[in-house]
Design a protein around this motif. Structure first.
Motif, short mmCIF file in Angstrom:
data_model
loop_
_atom_site.label_atom_id
_atom_site.label_comp_id
_atom_site.label_asym_id
_atom_site.label_seq_id
_atom_site.Cartn_x
_atom_site.Cartn_y
_atom_site.Cartn_z
N GLY A 141 -17.15 20.89 9.88
CA GLY A 141 -17.90 21.84 9.05
C GLY A 141 -17.09 23.11 8.85
N ALA A 167 -23.47 24.10 17.05
CA ALA A 167 -24.18 24.89 16.04
C ALA A 167 -25.19 24.00 15.31
CB ALA A 167 -23.20 25.49 15.04
N ASN A 202 -17.44 18.10 4.03
CA ASN A 202 -18.01 17.03 3.22
C ASN A 202 -17.22 16.82 1.93
OD1 ASN A 202 -19.79 15.06 2.38
ND2 ASN A 202 -21.09 16.55 1.32
N SER A 203 -17.30 17.84 1.02
CA SER A 203 -16.72 17.61 -0.31
C SER A 203 -15.95 18.81 -0.87
CB SER A 203 -17.86 17.24 -1.28
OG SER A 203 -18.78 18.32 -1.33
N ASN A 204 -15.90 19.89 -0.15
CA ASN A 204 -15.24 21.10 -0.67
C ASN A 204 -13.71 20.97 -0.51
OD1 ASN A 204 -14.39 23.62 -1.42
ND2 ASN A 204 -15.97 24.72 -0.27
N GLY A 245 -25.27 29.76 5.58
CA GLY A 245 -25.39 28.72 4.57
C GLY A 245 -26.79 28.70 3.98
N THR A 270 -15.53 24.36 6.38
CA THR A 270 -15.66 25.12 5.12
C THR A 270 -16.96 25.91 5.06
OG1 THR A 270 -16.63 23.15 4.13
CG2 THR A 270 -14.27 23.48 3.78
N GLY A 271 -17.82 25.77 6.06
CA GLY A 271 -19.12 26.45 6.05
C GLY A 271 -19.05 27.82 6.70
N SER A 272 -20.22 28.43 6.80
CA SER A 272 -20.31 29.79 7.33
C SER A 272 -19.88 29.84 8.80
CB SER A 272 -21.76 30.26 7.12
OG SER A 272 -22.04 31.36 7.87
N VAL A 273 -20.42 28.96 9.63
CA VAL A 273 -20.03 28.96 11.05
C VAL A 273 -18.58 28.48 11.18
CG1 VAL A 273 -20.45 27.86 13.29
CG2 VAL A 273 -22.38 28.62 11.91
N ASP A 328 -25.88 28.61 18.44
CA ASP A 328 -26.99 29.35 17.83
C ASP A 328 -27.12 30.66 18.59
OD1 ASP A 328 -28.89 29.39 15.90
OD2 ASP A 328 -29.98 27.64 16.62
N LYS A 339 -27.88 22.40 15.15
CA LYS A 339 -29.12 22.28 15.92
C LYS A 339 -29.93 21.07 15.51
CE LYS A 339 -30.18 26.25 13.88
NZ LYS A 339 -30.69 27.60 13.86
N GLU A 340 -29.77 20.64 14.23
CA GLU A 340 -30.57 19.50 13.76
C GLU A 340 -30.29 18.24 14.59
OE1 GLU A 340 -28.59 21.38 11.80
OE2 GLU A 340 -29.77 22.24 10.16
P1 NDP Z 1 -22.98 25.84 5.56
O1 NDP Z 1 -23.86 25.28 4.53
O2 NDP Z 1 -22.34 27.17 5.34
O3 NDP Z 1 -21.80 24.79 5.87
C1 NDP Z 1 -22.10 23.46 6.13
C2 NDP Z 1 -20.85 22.70 6.52
O4 NDP Z 1 -21.22 21.34 6.76
C3 NDP Z 1 -19.79 22.68 5.41
O5 NDP Z 1 -18.51 22.67 5.98
C4 NDP Z 1 -20.08 21.35 4.71
O6 NDP Z 1 -18.97 20.82 4.01
C5 NDP Z 1 -20.41 20.49 5.93
N1 NDP Z 1 -21.19 19.30 5.56
C6 NDP Z 1 -22.36 19.26 4.88
N2 NDP Z 1 -22.76 17.97 4.72
C7 NDP Z 1 -21.82 17.21 5.31
C8 NDP Z 1 -21.61 15.82 5.45
N3 NDP Z 1 -22.47 14.92 4.93
N4 NDP Z 1 -20.52 15.38 6.12
C9 NDP Z 1 -19.63 16.26 6.62
N5 NDP Z 1 -19.75 17.59 6.51
C10 NDP Z 1 -20.82 18.06 5.87
O7 NDP Z 1 -23.82 25.83 6.91
P2 NDP Z 1 -23.79 26.87 8.13
O8 NDP Z 1 -22.39 27.11 8.57
O9 NDP Z 1 -24.65 28.02 7.80
O10 NDP Z 1 -24.57 26.04 9.26
C11 NDP Z 1 -23.94 24.98 9.95
C12 NDP Z 1 -24.82 24.61 11.14
O11 NDP Z 1 -24.86 25.72 12.03
C13 NDP Z 1 -26.28 24.32 10.77
O12 NDP Z 1 -26.77 23.31 11.61
C14 NDP Z 1 -27.00 25.63 11.06
O13 NDP Z 1 -28.34 25.43 11.40
C15 NDP Z 1 -26.20 26.12 12.27
N6 NDP Z 1 -26.22 27.57 12.44
C16 NDP Z 1 -25.71 28.38 11.47
C17 NDP Z 1 -25.71 29.76 11.64
C18 NDP Z 1 -25.09 30.66 10.61
O14 NDP Z 1 -25.01 31.87 10.86
N7 NDP Z 1 -24.65 30.17 9.48
C19 NDP Z 1 -26.32 30.37 12.82
C20 NDP Z 1 -26.80 29.42 13.78
C21 NDP Z 1 -26.75 28.06 13.59
P3 NDP Z 1 -18.75 21.16 2.41
O15 NDP Z 1 -18.42 22.62 2.34
O16 NDP Z 1 -17.64 20.28 2.02
O17 NDP Z 1 -20.05 20.82 1.73
#
Ligand code: NDP
Length: 396
Positions: free
Chosen positions: A8, A123, A36-38, A210, A10-13, A150, A125-126
């Protein structure tokens, strides 16, 4: 050098994790990144970090990634498909896995990291909500170390006695005080929430996150998922978990002891703090987070949660008490309803209605295996999608 995989990335965490790792290149080596796809963002990360592995679950996006990276990272193996994420989570060069994929999509790779005895920074949690007993069994069997990311659970972890064994009672704990900001709609009447847009719901007052977790914060289902998360992580009963609304998001949670002491963890609402805490545990390292200016903050306030305006809290307590497939059903229905809301197919206030109705038909029995969990998840998604579609046909 500790080998780290960021699932993950490319996401926020994920990005916050890379920020902390960049401050400590002498201590950590980024072995693998995955998303996933970014493809565009992952290609940039590959060029910057030159990791051993980079993977995208989406095969078409993985082909784009290959083209984008070209010859810029000759050492990096570029992988495609969901199974590649499990492979990365178990790679021998990886000691520590940041599980930061959002939603049920992260379950298999999180379990794979647990099964192979890694230091698992959770992170996602799901995964724990869906499959708490299964995940803990894998951790126990392999000797993996499970550290919560978290911010609330990381705070609770920091407030608990570090080396005491046994349950909460043996540690002298009376209650866990799980704080939450109340989200962007904390002070709004329910009647005002009928027409809120995804942009309003995602505009969290304190945290940049996210979109899925931002909507969860707006419905307070995020706190609901965290109640279940706290149950599995700390062995707390539903009665031992008190939600406390704290609009400033400075106190990240508290632990109350039998002698009346309440220990809190404070800090800026910045995920780099729990990420750095878990990466270096039991040591402490710089996270790039500034000192807390208590004089500027001035006031810390606390409120009772409003269970009528935010029914997600009761739904989560009920799912935890029911056990069995109920938490997985709650999570799946929430993911379906939140996606429908973000795509403009469901009004905000219907999110919890979809979850409630899906829960009413949750499968009986306790999911004992991964296949059972995935079956409960799929069945709840099917049911929730029907409920969303029915709403759309009525609304048309
Ligand atoms: P984002 O939406 O910012 O990022 C999600 C990440 O998951 C991206 O890298 C995305 O890739 C990847 N992803 C999504 N679907 C798939 C898949 N099918 N296969 C592989 N990778 C996948 O989410 P957050 O960073 O906000 O949150 C991530 C986790 O952390 C969640 O469970 C959230 O509850 C938990 N969390 C987040 C906090 C926060 O401050 N953001 C705080 C506490 C917990 P791509 O970019 O390619 O789509």
């Amino acid at each position: 050098m500790i080998g780290v995989a960021v699932l993950g990335s490319t996401g926020s965490v994920g990005e916050s994790t890379l920020d902390v790792l960049a401050r400590h290149r002498d201590r950590f080596r980024l072995v693998a990144i995955a998303a996933n796809s970014n493809s565009g963002r992952l290609a940039q990360q590959v060029r910057t970090w030159q990791p051993d592995y980079a993977a995208l679950a989406d095969e078409r996006a993985a082909a784009e990634l290959r083209a984008l990276v070209g010859g810029a990272a000759p050492r990096t193996r570029l992988l495609a498909g969901a199974a590649a994420l499990e492979e990365i989570a178990q790679a021998p060069e990886v000691e520590c896995v940041m599980a930061a994929i959002v939603g049920a999509a992260g379950l298999r790779s999180t379990l794979a990291a647990a099964r192979s005895g890694k230091r698992l920074l959770l992170a996602n949690k799901e995964a724990l909500v869906m499959a708490g007993p299964l995940l803990l069994k894998e951790v126990g069997r392999s000797g993996a170390t499970l550290l919560p990311i978290d911010s609330e659970h990381n705070a609770i972890f920091q407030c608990l006695p570090p080396f005491a064994s046994g349950g909460l009672a043996a540690k002298g704990v009376r209650r866990i005080l799980l704080t939450g900001s109340g989200g962007p709609f904390r002070a709004r009447a329910r009647a005002e929430l009928h027409r809120v847009t995804p942009e309003e719901a995602c505009a969290h007052p304190n945290w940049v996150m996210g979109r899925k977790i931002s909507v969860d914060s707006a419905t307070m289902m995020n706190k609901g998922l965290e109640i279940i998360e706290a149950h599995w992580l700390f062995g707390a009963s539903p009665e031992q978990i008190q939600v406390v609304v704290h609009p400033q998001s400075v106190v990240h949670s508290m632990v109350e002891y039998a002698d009346g002491s309440v220990i809190a963890q404070l800090g800026h609402p910045d995920m780099r703090t729990p990420i750095a805490q878990a990466l270096a545990y039991p040591e402490r390292i710089d996270a790039g987070v500034s000192s807390l200016d208590l004089f500027r903050i001035g006031v810390l306030s606390f409120e009772q949660p409003d269970f009528e305006r935010f029914p997600a809290l009761d739904l989560a307590y009920a799912a935890l008490r029911s056990g069995g497939a109920a938490p997985a059903t709650l999570n799946a229905a929430n993911e379906v309803a939140v996606a429908a809301f973000l795509e403009g197919r469901l009004p905000f206030l219907r999110i919890t209605a979809v979850i409630e109705e899906t829960l009413a038909s949750a499968a009986a029995g306790t999911p004992g295996t991964l296949e059972d969990v995935l079956a409960a998840d799929a069945s709840a998604r099917g049911r929730a999608s029907q409920i969303v579609a029915r709403f759309n046909s009525h609304a048309a």
